[in-house]
Design an enzyme around this catalytic site. Structure first.
Site, PDB file in Angstrom:
ATOM      1  CG  HIS A  86       0.426 -17.670  -7.355  1.00  0.00           C
ATOM      2  ND1 HIS A  86       1.670 -17.859  -7.940  1.00  0.00           N
ATOM      3  CD2 HIS A  86       0.675 -17.036  -6.175  1.00  0.00           C
ATOM      4  CE1 HIS A  86       2.607 -17.370  -7.153  1.00  0.00           C
ATOM      5  NE2 HIS A  86       2.026 -16.881  -6.074  1.00  0.00           N
ATOM      6  CD  GLU A 127      -1.207 -19.185 -12.560  1.00  0.00           C
ATOM      7  OE1 GLU A 127      -0.153 -18.972 -13.188  1.00  0.00           O
ATOM      8  OE2 GLU A 127      -1.465 -18.640 -11.458  1.00  0.00           O
ATOM      9  CB  CYS A 166       5.379 -19.086 -10.381  1.00  0.00           C
ATOM     10  SG  CYS A 166       4.276 -20.014  -9.297  1.00  0.00           S
ATOM     11  CB  CYS A 191       1.173 -21.827 -10.712  1.00  0.00           C
ATOM     12  SG  CYS A 191       0.685 -20.801  -9.325  1.00  0.00           S
ATOM     13  CB  ALA A 231      -1.412  19.366  -7.726  1.00  0.00           C
ATOM     14  CG  ASP A 267       2.901  21.408   1.619  1.00  0.00           C
ATOM     15  OD1 ASP A 267       2.846  22.635   1.803  1.00  0.00           O
ATOM     16  OD2 ASP A 267       3.030  20.882   0.490  1.00  0.00           O
ATOM     17  NE  ARG A 303      -6.064  12.196   3.161  1.00  0.00           N
ATOM     18  CZ  ARG A 303      -4.855  12.606   2.794  1.00  0.00           C
ATOM     19  NH1 ARG A 303      -3.787  12.146   3.442  1.00  0.00           N
ATOM     20  NH2 ARG A 303      -4.696  13.449   1.797  1.00  0.00           N
TER      21      ARG A 303
END
Length: 362
Positions: free
Chosen positions: A44, A46, A69, A78, A148, A194, A201
């Site tokens: 982590h 830290e 944590c 941590c 879109a 589609d 990508r």
């Protein structure tokens, strides 16, 4: 803390199911250590910062974007490493919403006589981890819907043609939203119209998200691009269905898809059950890329946390397909009001991000 948040952003595409966290250690007004959590299973933020600081961490100030944590996961807690370093203060942007932590580390630090300050740039820290916070607090992923459209709000011609409404810069921008998402959700209508691949990508993408098809009567073609064998090795596909009308389940499973049957009372996919299942699988953020049918169902059921609209400088007319297929609205009190978060130009197109004014409760 600004630097710690910037460091946390280095894990934007790669920390899932863990949160994005950054840490900076300061002593005598000098940075002596810094680190970020970059990948689940790895140390982590830290830990990296403390290793860099070494003995200088003693009596220093530790800035961290999320409460350290306090439980054993893939790595040790941590908070014990922070306590062992004996800092003077720990400045935390936000408390961890994980019930396994949720203030326990803060209490443990204070019990050792370490000063703890909580809430520095808390809003910025929340924005960095909307999915992790949502999954911990609500048991649901954070859902973004990307659409879109033309300037008159149309997403496809009446005959279904939609490629391409927006330009290449906008389509490239979408790849970054895909990359930071844990899952991409689409509907069977989009798959049939589609035949998309729904992969990230970008040449430097560290991982591919889970791809989910909402397909109530299991019509997914076994030879569609999403079930391409080479793609499935890096980006699995989950098909959520209500009933196997076409006796396709075994064929699709043999082709490499995972299937889950989640039917509601109307013999459609139970979207609430699907999102709860995805959260249980560690999915923090979802990007919906679908047509008016699925988007309409999600909007009507108040499942969308954020909209990402890409508007192209085009007009497609009243007969073209709209963004959302929803029941008729007969009073202005029924409309969905939005809060605009950001507007910017991407190539020739406009990207507008917005959230429903009425917060999601389901």
């Amino acid at each position: 803390m600004t630097l710690a948040l910037r460091l946390a952003g280095q894990g934007l595409y790669s920390t899932s199911p863990n949160p994005r966290v950054g840490c900076v250690i300061v002593k005598n007004n000098q940075i002596v250590g810094q680190g970020a959590h970059l990948k689940a299973g790895e140390p982590h933020a830290e830990v990296f910062a403390l290793l860099q600081a070494g003995a200088q961490a003693k009596d220093a100030d530790i800035y961290v974007t999320l409460e350290p944590c306090s439980h054993f996961g893939k790595t040790p807690p941590c908070v014990q490493a922070v306590i062992a370093a004996k800092p003077q203060r720990v400045i935390i942007a936000m408390q961890d919403p994980n019930p396994l932590v949720a203030g326990r580390s803060i209490a443990a630090l204070r019990a050792q006589g370490i000063e703890v300050i909580v809430g520095v740039m808390e809003q910025e820290a929340l924005i960095l981890n909307p999915g992790f916070v949502s999954r911990m607090a609500r048991g649901l992923p954070y859902v973004r819907s990307k659409i879109a459209a033309s300037l008159d709000g149309r997403t496809a011609l009446q005959n279904g043609q939609s490629q391409w409404i927006t330009g290449e810069p906008a389509r490239l921008d979408v790849q970054h939203w895909r990359a930071q998402s844990c899952a991409i959700v689409t509907g069977i209508g989009t798959v049939l119209a589609d035949d998309p691949s729904m992969t990230v990508r970008l040449p430097d993408a560290p991982r591919q998200p889970l791809r989910v098809i909402v397909d109530s009567s299991l019509q997914t073609p076994v030879d569609c691009k999403m079930l391409d064998a080479a793609m499935l090795k890096h980006s699995p596909v989950l098909i959520a269905y209500a009933q196997d009308d076409h006796h396709q389940a075994q064929t699709l499973f043999a082709a490499g898809a995972a299937l889950i049957q989640l039917a509601d009372a109307n013999h459609r996919v139970d979207l609430s059950a699907l999102f709860k299942h995805l959260a249980q699988c560690g999915i923090n953020e979802i990007l919906v890329e679908a047509g008016q049918g699925l988007n309409g169902a999600l909007l009507h059921a108040n499942f969308i946390d954020e909209f990402i609209f890409y508007y192209a400088p085009k007009l497609m007319g009243a007969d073209a397909q709209a963004m959302f297929a929803i029941p008729e609205i007969t009073a202005m009190q029924q409309v969905t009001e939005l809060q605009i978060l950001d507007v910017r130009q991407i190539g020739r197109d406009i990207r507008l991000r917005a959230k429903p004014v009425k917060p999601r409760t389901n």
